[in-house]
Motif scaffolding. Structure first.
Motif, PDB file in Angstrom:
ATOM      1  N   LEU A  82       0.808  -1.226   0.000  1.00 30.28           N
ATOM      2  CA  LEU A  82       0.000   0.000   0.000  1.00 30.28           C
ATOM      3  C   LEU A  82       0.840   1.274   0.000  1.00 30.28           C
ATOM      4  O   LEU A  82       0.298   2.373  -0.125  1.00 30.28           O
ATOM      5  CB  LEU A  82      -0.926   0.010   1.229  1.00 30.28           C
ATOM      6  CG  LEU A  82      -1.896  -1.169   1.367  1.00 30.28           C
ATOM      7  CD1 LEU A  82      -2.835  -0.948   2.542  1.00 30.28           C
ATOM      8  CD2 LEU A  82      -2.681  -1.384   0.085  1.00 30.28           C
TER       9      LEU A  82
ATOM     10  N   LYS B  66       0.335   4.397  -2.478  1.00 26.02           N
ATOM     11  CA  LYS B  66      -1.027   4.323  -3.012  1.00 26.02           C
ATOM     12  C   LYS B  66      -1.906   5.400  -2.386  1.00 26.02           C
ATOM     13  O   LYS B  66      -1.725   5.790  -1.231  1.00 26.02           O
ATOM     14  CB  LYS B  66      -1.642   2.948  -2.731  1.00 26.02           C
ATOM     15  CG  LYS B  66      -0.823   1.770  -3.226  1.00 26.02           C
ATOM     16  CD  LYS B  66      -0.672   1.773  -4.742  1.00 26.02           C
ATOM     17  CE  LYS B  66       0.094   0.537  -5.215  1.00 26.02           C
ATOM     18  NZ  LYS B  66       0.302   0.551  -6.681  1.00 26.02           N
TER      19      LYS B  66
ATOM     20  N   ALA C  89      -5.678   2.060  -2.197  1.00 28.69           N
ATOM     21  CA  ALA C  89      -5.466   1.116  -1.092  1.00 28.69           C
ATOM     22  C   ALA C  89      -6.762   0.392  -0.749  1.00 28.69           C
ATOM     23  O   ALA C  89      -6.762  -0.824  -0.494  1.00 28.69           O
ATOM     24  CB  ALA C  89      -4.926   1.854   0.129  1.00 28.69           C
TER      25      ALA C  89
ATOM     26  N   TYR D  17      -0.982  10.286  -0.499  1.00 29.46           N
ATOM     27  CA  TYR D  17      -0.797   8.842  -0.628  1.00 29.46           C
ATOM     28  C   TYR D  17      -0.118   8.318   0.644  1.00 29.46           C
ATOM     29  O   TYR D  17       0.428   9.075   1.444  1.00 29.46           O
ATOM     30  CB  TYR D  17       0.039   8.514  -1.868  1.00 29.46           C
ATOM     31  CG  TYR D  17       1.370   9.241  -1.933  1.00 29.46           C
ATOM     32  CD1 TYR D  17       2.502   8.731  -1.274  1.00 29.46           C
ATOM     33  CD2 TYR D  17       1.497  10.432  -2.635  1.00 29.46           C
ATOM     34  CE1 TYR D  17       3.702   9.401  -1.312  1.00 29.46           C
ATOM     35  CE2 TYR D  17       2.706  11.112  -2.692  1.00 29.46           C
ATOM     36  CZ  TYR D  17       3.803  10.593  -2.018  1.00 29.46           C
ATOM     37  OH  TYR D  17       4.999  11.256  -2.044  1.00 29.46           O
TER      38      TYR D  17
ATOM     39  N   LEU E 136      -2.663   2.205   9.448  1.00 30.17           N
ATOM     40  CA  LEU E 136      -4.001   2.072   8.877  1.00 30.17           C
ATOM     41  C   LEU E 136      -5.048   1.998   9.982  1.00 30.17           C
ATOM     42  O   LEU E 136      -4.828   1.365  11.022  1.00 30.17           O
ATOM     43  CB  LEU E 136      -4.105   0.815   8.020  1.00 30.17           C
ATOM     44  CG  LEU E 136      -3.157   0.678   6.819  1.00 30.17           C
ATOM     45  CD1 LEU E 136      -3.375  -0.683   6.162  1.00 30.17           C
ATOM     46  CD2 LEU E 136      -3.384   1.800   5.823  1.00 30.17           C
TER      47      LEU E 136
ATOM     48  N   ALA F 126       0.073  -5.645  -4.570  1.00 32.59           N
ATOM     49  CA  ALA F 126      -0.355  -4.432  -5.279  1.00 32.59           C
ATOM     50  C   ALA F 126      -1.015  -4.782  -6.612  1.00 32.59           C
ATOM     51  O   ALA F 126      -0.665  -5.774  -7.253  1.00 32.59           O
ATOM     52  CB  ALA F 126       0.848  -3.530  -5.492  1.00 32.59           C
TER      53      ALA F 126
END
Length: 338
Positions: free
Chosen positions: A265, A268, A273, A316, A323, A338
């Protein structure tokens, strides 16, 4: 000895030293019961014995209690680190322990409770099975000595509950934050524990943060917000309840920290993501991306065209980000591609 000297010639209960000693012991425990001193000197002596015995017996009882407390403290593993510490104890304490035990991250984690309140520890342990590896320490959470005894500065996280002994507990909460912060620095601890402080008045938030707290929880503030949102959108309170409860088949919010951040991620956008996670969805533990944690700030559902609280736009994912996700249990996203 004094009572014996005064009473030995006129009172058969004190006619020899062993008999006098026995009568005095009975007096201390239950009263003379018909063996009262007769002379004035004997009566004065027995009153002095009673007064003196209160202090002696109190000292003995205190020493015995200290021994039991020490024995209980010694059950706590030495050099404990990365545990959870709870300062103070109130009606929410038991709920916190129960919910922590439902969480995968703290199911067996050692928990220390430091409080100067009276807690019926025996009843809690007999009534609930989730008090294994929970250690109660009697002490003042604002005291450096008590904090060090409970190894609070070495904890991974510290929850400071509002003291139920005071009408205005926020100043004590701030003092506890400050004491932990200062003690951690004095002990040269490289990683200070993450401090979550409960405040009754959210206006004291900045003071608590300046004193060393990392997060502030204000029950009244959240309660008002949930009621307001539920008035606008019925049943919304059920969603908050679901997210704040751990258990089998319950959805909760988790932070995927930097050391567990999936490399797939990096670089991204939030939309990219989200698409990667959705396409590789694990039905056994489905994950929904809801935000990013950057520089200790959580940004929920970030937009590329809107500034965050810090004034900068989220573009990004970068190294150092974490997260914010929803899932049934802490997910492993290391296998994402990915």
């Amino acid at each position: 000895m004094g009572t014996f000297l005064f009473e030995k010639d006129v009172n058969e209960n004190f006619d020899n030293l062993p008999e006098a000693f026995w009568t005095t012991i009975v007096y201390l425990l239950s009263g003379f019961e018909g063996s009262n001193p007769i002379t004035i000197g004997g009566k004065i002596s027995s009153v002095l014995i009673l007064i003196g015995s209160v202090g002696v017996l109190g000292s003995v009882a205190g020493n015995i209690a200290a021994i039991f407390i020490k024995e209980r403290e010694e059950k706590m593993p030495k050099n404990m680190k990365k545990h959870i510490a709870i300062c103070n104890w109130n009606g929410r304490g038991d709920t916190i322990i129960r919910e922590l035990r439902k969480s995968d991250a703290a199911a067996n984690k050692e928990i220390i409770i430091l409080t100067d309140s009276e807690v019926n520890e025996k009843e809690l342990r007999e009534r609930n099975k989730y008090y294994n590896n929970v250690f109660f320490i009697k002490g003042d959470p604002t005291s450096h000595e008590a904090l060090e005894c409970a190894r609070v500065p070495f904890a991974e996280s510290v929850i400071i509950l509002s003291s139920q002994e005071h009408k205005n507990p926020d100043p004590l909460t701030v003092l506890t934050c400050l004491a932990i912060d200062k003690l951690s620095k004095r002990l040269n601890i490289s990683t200070k524990p993450h401090i979550i402080a409960e405040l009754m008045d959210r206006n004291n938030r900045e003071i608590a943060l300046d004193a060393g707290a990392n997060e502030i929880v204000s029950a009244g503030f959240y309660r008002t917000g949930i009621m307001l949102q539920s008035a606008l959108y019925p049943s919304l309170s059920d969603i908050f309840h679901e997210l704040l409860s751990y258990g089998e088949n319950k959805t909760s919010v988790f932070i995927i920290s930097e050391d567990r951040f999936p490399k797939a991620l990096l670089g991204k956008t939030f939309q990219e993501a989200s698409d990667i996670i959705n396409k590789q969805r694990d039905d056994r533990n489905p994950v929904i991306l809801i935000g990013v944690k950057r520089n200790d700030k959580v940004i929920l559902n970030p937009r590329n065209d809107a500034p965050t609280e810090s004034g900068k736009k989220f573009d990004y994912f970068k190294k150092g980000d974490a997260l914010a996700v929803m899932s049934h249990k802490l997910p492993d996203l290391s296998t994402l591609k990915a």
